[in-house]
Design a protein around this motif. Sequence first.
Motif, PDB file in Angstrom:
ATOM      1  N   UNK A 147       0.818  -1.217   0.000  1.00 12.53           N
ATOM      2  CA  UNK A 147       0.000   0.000   0.000  1.00 12.53           C
ATOM      3  C   UNK A 147       0.851   1.267   0.000  1.00 12.53           C
ATOM      4  N   UNK A 148       1.800   1.345   0.933  1.00  8.75           N
ATOM      5  CA  UNK A 148       2.629   2.552   1.012  1.00  8.75           C
ATOM      6  C   UNK A 148       3.506   2.706  -0.228  1.00  8.75           C
ATOM      7  N   UNK A 149       3.998   1.587  -0.756  1.00  9.91           N
ATOM      8  CA  UNK A 149       4.857   1.670  -1.942  1.00  9.91           C
ATOM      9  C   UNK A 149       4.074   2.164  -3.148  1.00  9.91           C
ATOM     10  N   UNK A 150       2.886   1.596  -3.362  1.00 10.04           N
ATOM     11  CA  UNK A 150       2.099   2.041  -4.514  1.00 10.04           C
ATOM     12  C   UNK A 150       1.725   3.513  -4.380  1.00 10.04           C
ATOM     13  N   UNK A 151       1.339   3.939  -3.178  1.00  8.65           N
ATOM     14  CA  UNK A 151       1.008   5.359  -2.992  1.00  8.65           C
ATOM     15  C   UNK A 151       2.226   6.238  -3.261  1.00  8.65           C
ATOM     16  N   UNK A 152       3.386   5.836  -2.752  1.00  6.17           N
ATOM     17  CA  UNK A 152       4.600   6.635  -2.949  1.00  6.17           C
ATOM     18  C   UNK A 152       4.948   6.768  -4.427  1.00  6.17           C
ATOM     19  N   UNK A 153       4.605   5.752  -5.223  1.00  6.31           N
ATOM     20  CA  UNK A 153       4.911   5.785  -6.652  1.00  6.31           C
ATOM     21  C   UNK A 153       3.835   6.502  -7.472  1.00  6.31           C
ATOM     22  N   UNK A 154       2.577   6.475  -6.996  1.00  5.62           N
ATOM     23  CA  UNK A 154       1.467   6.994  -7.786  1.00  5.62           C
ATOM     24  C   UNK A 154       1.042   8.410  -7.413  1.00  5.62           C
ATOM     25  N   UNK A 155       1.224   8.801  -6.152  1.00  8.29           N
ATOM     26  CA  UNK A 155       0.757  10.119  -5.719  1.00  8.29           C
ATOM     27  C   UNK A 155       1.492  11.262  -6.411  1.00  8.29           C
ATOM     28  N   UNK A 156       2.806  11.194  -6.598  1.00 10.04           N
ATOM     29  CA  UNK A 156       3.459  12.264  -7.359  1.00 10.04           C
ATOM     30  C   UNK A 156       3.085  12.165  -8.840  1.00 10.04           C
ATOM     31  N   UNK A 171      10.235   6.407   6.136  1.00 11.71           N
ATOM     32  CA  UNK A 171       9.471   6.525   7.388  1.00 11.71           C
ATOM     33  C   UNK A 171       8.253   7.434   7.220  1.00 11.71           C
ATOM     34  N   UNK A 172       8.391   8.459   6.395  1.00 13.44           N
ATOM     35  CA  UNK A 172       7.273   9.389   6.196  1.00 13.44           C
ATOM     36  C   UNK A 172       6.090   8.694   5.528  1.00 13.44           C
ATOM     37  N   UNK A 173       6.358   7.729   4.665  1.00 19.64           N
ATOM     38  CA  UNK A 173       5.276   7.014   3.984  1.00 19.64           C
ATOM     39  C   UNK A 173       4.556   6.037   4.907  1.00 19.64           C
ATOM     40  N   UNK A 174       5.216   5.641   5.995  1.00 20.15           N
ATOM     41  CA  UNK A 174       4.623   4.681   6.922  1.00 20.15           C
ATOM     42  C   UNK A 174       4.054   5.342   8.171  1.00 20.15           C
ATOM     43  N   UNK A 175       4.339   6.620   8.349  1.00 21.72           N
ATOM     44  CA  UNK A 175       3.924   7.323   9.566  1.00 21.72           C
ATOM     45  C   UNK A 175       2.406   7.449   9.645  1.00 21.72           C
ATOM     46  N   UNK A 176       1.868   7.204  10.816  1.00 21.39           N
ATOM     47  CA  UNK A 176       0.423   7.365  11.036  1.00 21.39           C
ATOM     48  C   UNK A 176       0.183   8.735  11.665  1.00 21.39           C
ATOM     49  N   UNK A 177       0.334   9.744  10.833  1.00 17.54           N
ATOM     50  CA  UNK A 177       0.087  11.123  11.257  1.00 17.54           C
ATOM     51  C   UNK A 177      -0.398  11.926  10.068  1.00 17.54           C
ATOM     52  N   UNK A 178      -0.918  13.113  10.341  1.00 18.03           N
ATOM     53  CA  UNK A 178      -1.606  13.890   9.315  1.00 18.03           C
ATOM     54  C   UNK A 178      -0.693  14.381   8.202  1.00 18.03           C
ATOM     55  N   UNK A 179       0.598  14.401   8.430  1.00 19.65           N
ATOM     56  CA  UNK A 179       1.505  14.815   7.370  1.00 19.65           C
ATOM     57  C   UNK A 179       1.621  13.770   6.265  1.00 19.65           C
ATOM     58  N   UNK A 180       1.134  12.570   6.510  1.00 24.86           N
ATOM     59  CA  UNK A 180       1.161  11.489   5.531  1.00 24.86           C
ATOM     60  C   UNK A 180      -0.198  11.451   4.816  1.00 24.86           C
TER      61      UNK A 180
END
Length: 357
Positions: free
Chosen positions: A203-212, A226-235
């Motif tokens: 999930x995090x990998x696909x988002x990191x590749x598709x969101x930009x 770590x930013x892609x896995x963080x459970x906080x609002x900045x992610x």
Amino acid sequence: MTPVELSRTVLHAVRRAVDAGELAVAVLPERVVVAPPGPGGRGDYATNVALQLARPAGQPAPAVAELLRTRLLRTDGISDVVVTGPGFLNISLDGDADGRLVRDILRAGPRYGHTDTLAGQAPELHAAHDARAVVLMDAVARVLRSQGARPRLTCAGPPEDAWVRILGIPSDIPVGTGTGTGTRSDTPRPVPAPADPTPLGRDAARWALLHPAPHDRPHLGPGHDDAHLAQRETNPLFRVRYAHARTRALLRNAADLGFTPEPGPLTSREDTQGLLPALADHPRVLTATAAHRAPDRLARHLVAVADALGPLLPSVLPLGDEKPSAAHRARLALAEAAGTVLAGGLSLLGIDAPDHL
């Protein structure tokens, strides 16, 4: 009336005006875009179709808009049509437009926004032997299928085992050059990932590749993962999945209180004014994502829906000794509709939408 239905209604009005000799247009548009009105607009939806038809019709855009306005006002489900600016048609729907939108979403479920507009088309998608290119191609194919197309995929090399196991890439993508005979040849060529995305998980990998956007460099590797896995609002992925999980929790809590969602009029616009237009815009976003082969458009839209959902959440459940009312049931239905759109959109990106987070 959904945005898709309204688009067809406006296009039908154009065709009737042409058949009646009121508009001399040789080539009609294949579709009409309707969207929530922008600044200065009014009503539920707006369209610029009159501006598009003005030049081929040899008439001023306001005159074309007035012709279409007269016809649209005779249509069931439309209460008012106002011409603004250089010729925008601003359309108000009868009665409870918000409730109808919510009902339409809940009726369609995660397939809300899916159409058969591209039925019969078999676009060719080809990807370089690169993790980001293949994930992008897979996401584009998913969205194209949601619009009725049957894309044909090829890759410059066989997908790596880790891409299949971790990133969810189909294992049967043929090796080829992308020079077949489909209706359109498209080769996703994003900026390659600077590091291996698989340590992030699917999930995090696909988002990191598709969101930009494809032309932007994704942030991966030491100092970024770590930013892609963080459970906080900045992610942003966390915000989207957390918003979906909150809607599921509200449904469980409401069931414990003895009430269920029921679409209906919403008593306040302040905490829904951003959410309703975002939900209504979802079909257009899917159409644009398919047309431009750009899953980042869908990813950004999901973030916008999640952020717009936030103000609604505190007012969904009764507080204290308050009894569940029709307003609570309508708000719960709206929250469920938002969660449905988030889950459906994430699924098209190949990302899970957990009920608990």
